[in-house]
Write a protein that holds these residues in place. Structure first.
Motif, PDB file in Angstrom:
ATOM      1  N   ALA A   6      81.316  26.290 100.627  1.00  0.00           N
ATOM      2  CA  ALA A   6      81.588  26.829  99.289  1.00  0.00           C
ATOM      3  C   ALA A   6      81.932  25.648  98.394  1.00  0.00           C
ATOM      4  CB  ALA A   6      82.747  27.816  99.331  1.00  0.00           C
ATOM      5  N   PHE A   7      81.367  25.632  97.201  1.00  0.00           N
ATOM      6  CA  PHE A   7      81.653  24.550  96.256  1.00  0.00           C
ATOM      7  C   PHE A   7      82.080  25.173  94.937  1.00  0.00           C
ATOM      8  CE2 PHE A   7      81.399  20.766  93.795  1.00  0.00           C
ATOM      9  CZ  PHE A   7      81.454  19.708  94.700  1.00  0.00           C
ATOM     10  N   ILE A   8      83.313  24.868  94.533  1.00  0.00           N
ATOM     11  CA  ILE A   8      83.877  25.427  93.309  1.00  0.00           C
ATOM     12  C   ILE A   8      83.890  24.336  92.244  1.00  0.00           C
ATOM     13  CG2 ILE A   8      85.779  26.725  92.300  1.00  0.00           C
ATOM     14  CD1 ILE A   8      84.520  28.016  94.837  1.00  0.00           C
ATOM     15  N   GLY A  14      80.138  16.970  90.264  1.00  0.00           N
ATOM     16  CA  GLY A  14      79.996  18.059  91.212  1.00  0.00           C
ATOM     17  C   GLY A  14      78.571  18.529  91.393  1.00  0.00           C
ATOM     18  N   ALA A  15      77.819  18.595  90.309  1.00  0.00           N
ATOM     19  CA  ALA A  15      76.433  19.055  90.392  1.00  0.00           C
ATOM     20  C   ALA A  15      75.601  18.126  91.278  1.00  0.00           C
ATOM     21  CB  ALA A  15      75.829  19.140  88.991  1.00  0.00           C
ATOM     22  N   SER A  16      75.796  16.824  91.118  1.00  0.00           N
ATOM     23  CA  SER A  16      75.048  15.865  91.950  1.00  0.00           C
ATOM     24  C   SER A  16      75.445  15.971  93.414  1.00  0.00           C
ATOM     25  CB  SER A  16      75.275  14.438  91.448  1.00  0.00           C
ATOM     26  OG  SER A  16      74.666  14.233  90.193  1.00  0.00           O
ATOM     27  N   ILE A  17      76.734  16.191  93.661  1.00  0.00           N
ATOM     28  CA  ILE A  17      77.200  16.335  95.041  1.00  0.00           C
ATOM     29  C   ILE A  17      76.552  17.545  95.700  1.00  0.00           C
ATOM     30  CG2 ILE A  17      79.220  16.883  96.461  1.00  0.00           C
ATOM     31  CD1 ILE A  17      80.858  15.151  94.493  1.00  0.00           C
ATOM     32  N   VAL A  18      76.478  18.658  94.971  1.00  0.00           N
ATOM     33  CA  VAL A  18      75.837  19.860  95.510  1.00  0.00           C
ATOM     34  C   VAL A  18      74.372  19.581  95.832  1.00  0.00           C
ATOM     35  CG1 VAL A  18      75.089  22.208  94.950  1.00  0.00           C
ATOM     36  CG2 VAL A  18      77.417  21.485  94.417  1.00  0.00           C
ATOM     37  N   ARG A  19      73.697  18.841  94.971  1.00  0.00           N
ATOM     38  CA  ARG A  19      72.283  18.508  95.243  1.00  0.00           C
ATOM     39  C   ARG A  19      72.138  17.729  96.545  1.00  0.00           C
ATOM     40  NH1 ARG A  19      72.053  18.101  89.427  1.00  0.00           N
ATOM     41  NH2 ARG A  19      70.650  19.762  88.685  1.00  0.00           N
ATOM     42  N   HIS A  20      73.020  16.775  96.760  1.00  0.00           N
ATOM     43  CA  HIS A  20      72.964  16.003  98.011  1.00  0.00           C
ATOM     44  C   HIS A  20      73.185  16.908  99.220  1.00  0.00           C
ATOM     45  CE1 HIS A  20      72.525  12.034  96.304  1.00  0.00           C
ATOM     46  NE2 HIS A  20      73.596  12.195  95.543  1.00  0.00           N
ATOM     47  N   MET A  65      86.137  20.872  92.897  1.00  0.00           N
ATOM     48  CA  MET A  65      86.087  19.718  91.995  1.00  0.00           C
ATOM     49  C   MET A  65      86.086  20.259  90.575  1.00  0.00           C
ATOM     50  SD  MET A  65      83.486  16.490  92.195  1.00  0.00           S
ATOM     51  CE  MET A  65      84.137  14.839  91.916  1.00  0.00           C
ATOM     52  N   VAL A  66      87.289  20.396  90.034  1.00  0.00           N
ATOM     53  CA  VAL A  66      87.453  20.995  88.712  1.00  0.00           C
ATOM     54  C   VAL A  66      88.124  19.989  87.781  1.00  0.00           C
ATOM     55  CG1 VAL A  66      87.384  23.366  89.551  1.00  0.00           C
ATOM     56  CG2 VAL A  66      89.561  22.145  89.519  1.00  0.00           C
ATOM     57  N   MET A  95      88.521  17.674  95.670  1.00  0.00           N
ATOM     58  CA  MET A  95      88.012  16.398  95.186  1.00  0.00           C
ATOM     59  C   MET A  95      88.386  16.146  93.733  1.00  0.00           C
ATOM     60  SD  MET A  95      84.288  16.487  97.056  1.00  0.00           S
ATOM     61  CE  MET A  95      84.124  14.708  97.040  1.00  0.00           C
ATOM     62  N   THR A  96      89.132  17.070  93.152  1.00  0.00           N
ATOM     63  CA  THR A  96      89.652  16.886  91.800  1.00  0.00           C
ATOM     64  C   THR A  96      90.656  15.744  91.800  1.00  0.00           C
ATOM     65  OG1 THR A  96      89.563  19.302  91.593  1.00  0.00           O
ATOM     66  CG2 THR A  96      90.732  18.087  89.858  1.00  0.00           C
ATOM     67  N   THR A  97      90.667  14.933  90.757  1.00  0.00           N
ATOM     68  CA  THR A  97      91.758  13.979  90.610  1.00  0.00           C
ATOM     69  C   THR A  97      92.956  14.756  90.082  1.00  0.00           C
ATOM     70  OG1 THR A  97      90.280  12.120  90.200  1.00  0.00           O
ATOM     71  CG2 THR A  97      92.551  11.890  89.455  1.00  0.00           C
TER      72      THR A  97
END
Length: 289
Positions: A6-8, A14-20, A65-66, A95-97
């Motif tokens: 699940a990716f929030i 975040g979009a690039s991470i989901v693509r990978h 990652m928000v 992964m949010t700072t």
């Protein structure tokens, strides 16, 4: 069989991470507050969920990652959030700072439900996310870190375990402190070169490979010269990070005058309407002099 993730969140990185993750064969279910941000990724193979809870319930790993710590609090501790919808055996990775103290709160609350937690903020901006070369700073249980390392390796290059809960966030604060004052130096170097009648592009060729070299000098200085202020990392988020770092430094009885100066300069950019621009927009502070 690959596990379900699940990716929030589906922001710049975040979009690039989901693509990978999709390209690596993982099943990814997504939720974002603005559905339109996820639509391109759904077309590429991700599954859309109507809520955080719906994304979490059947997933093995939950990545978040928000934007702001308050967003992290909402998606983890909200009525239909991750901790109320999750189940024993899952691993959550924020992964949010965010603040180290919040990372510790999440770890404690997750442990009570039998859920493992890792704080894993990243550095590398939009370029690192697109290229799968992010630096990932991890805090939490070391065995849990080892368990998720194969997933992190899909989009990260420098992936280092820093210590217990909150250690990843503390490391990211050190990263942001270094960037904050370095960005001032990059802007002032270019401004000086231009004022001296030099070709700043040629100057960059010389100084990026020497002792002055840095990621910001190599990747963001050329954008400054091209007046490209599109966000790899938003000014508004950078200001949030500096505020967290200053708050943590105060708790540590540590005075950081360089960071305070950078914070004041970026605060002015927010007032001028540049909050949605990339951090390299600081260069506008020196234009026209």
């Amino acid at each position: 069989m690959k596990k379900r993730i699940a990716f929030i969140g589906a922001g710049v990185m975040g979009a690039s991470i989901v693509r990978h993750l999709l390209q690596a064969g993982y099943e990814v279910v997504m939720f974002t507050r603005t559905k339109s941000k996820a639509e391109p990724l759904v077309k590429e193979g991700a599954t859309w969920a109507d809520s955080v809870g719906a994304a979490v319930v059947d997933s093995d790993f939950i990545f978040t990652m928000v934007g702001m710590p308050k967003d992290v609090e909402e998606i983890y501790f909200g009525e239909e959030g991750i901790l109320s919808s999750g189940r024993k055996g899952q691993i959550v990775v924020d992964m949010t700072t965010s603040s180290p103290s919040l990372a510790k709160q999440i770890a404690t609350a997750a442990e009570e439900k039998g859920i493992s937690s890792i704080d894993a903020p990243v550095s590398g901006g939009d370029i690192g996310a697109r290229n799968g070369t992010l630096s990932i700073m991890c805090g939490g249980d070391k065995q849990v870190f080892e368990n998720i390392l194969p997933i992190l390796s899909v989009f990260g290059e420098q992936i280092i375990y820093q210590g217990g809960p909150g250690a990843g966030q503390h490391t990211k604060m050190a990263n942001q402190i270094a960037i904050a004052t370095n960005m001032i130096g990059v802007c002032e170097a270019i401004a000086y070169a231009q004022k001296a009648g030099l070709d700043p592009g040629v100057v960059l060729t010389s100084i990026t490979s020497g002792a002055a070299g840095s990621w910001s000098l190599t990747n963001l200085a050329p954008r400054m010269l091209e007046e490209d202020f599109a966000p790899g990392f938003y000014v508004k988020h950078f200001l949030k990070d500096m505020d967290i770092a200053l708050q943590e430094a105060e708790l540590l009885n540590l005075d950081l005058p360089g960071l305070q100066m950078a914070r004041e300069m970026y605060s002015e950019l927010i007032k001028q309407g540049y909050g949605e621009k990339g951090t390299q927009v600081l260069y506008k502070r020196y234009e026209g002099q």
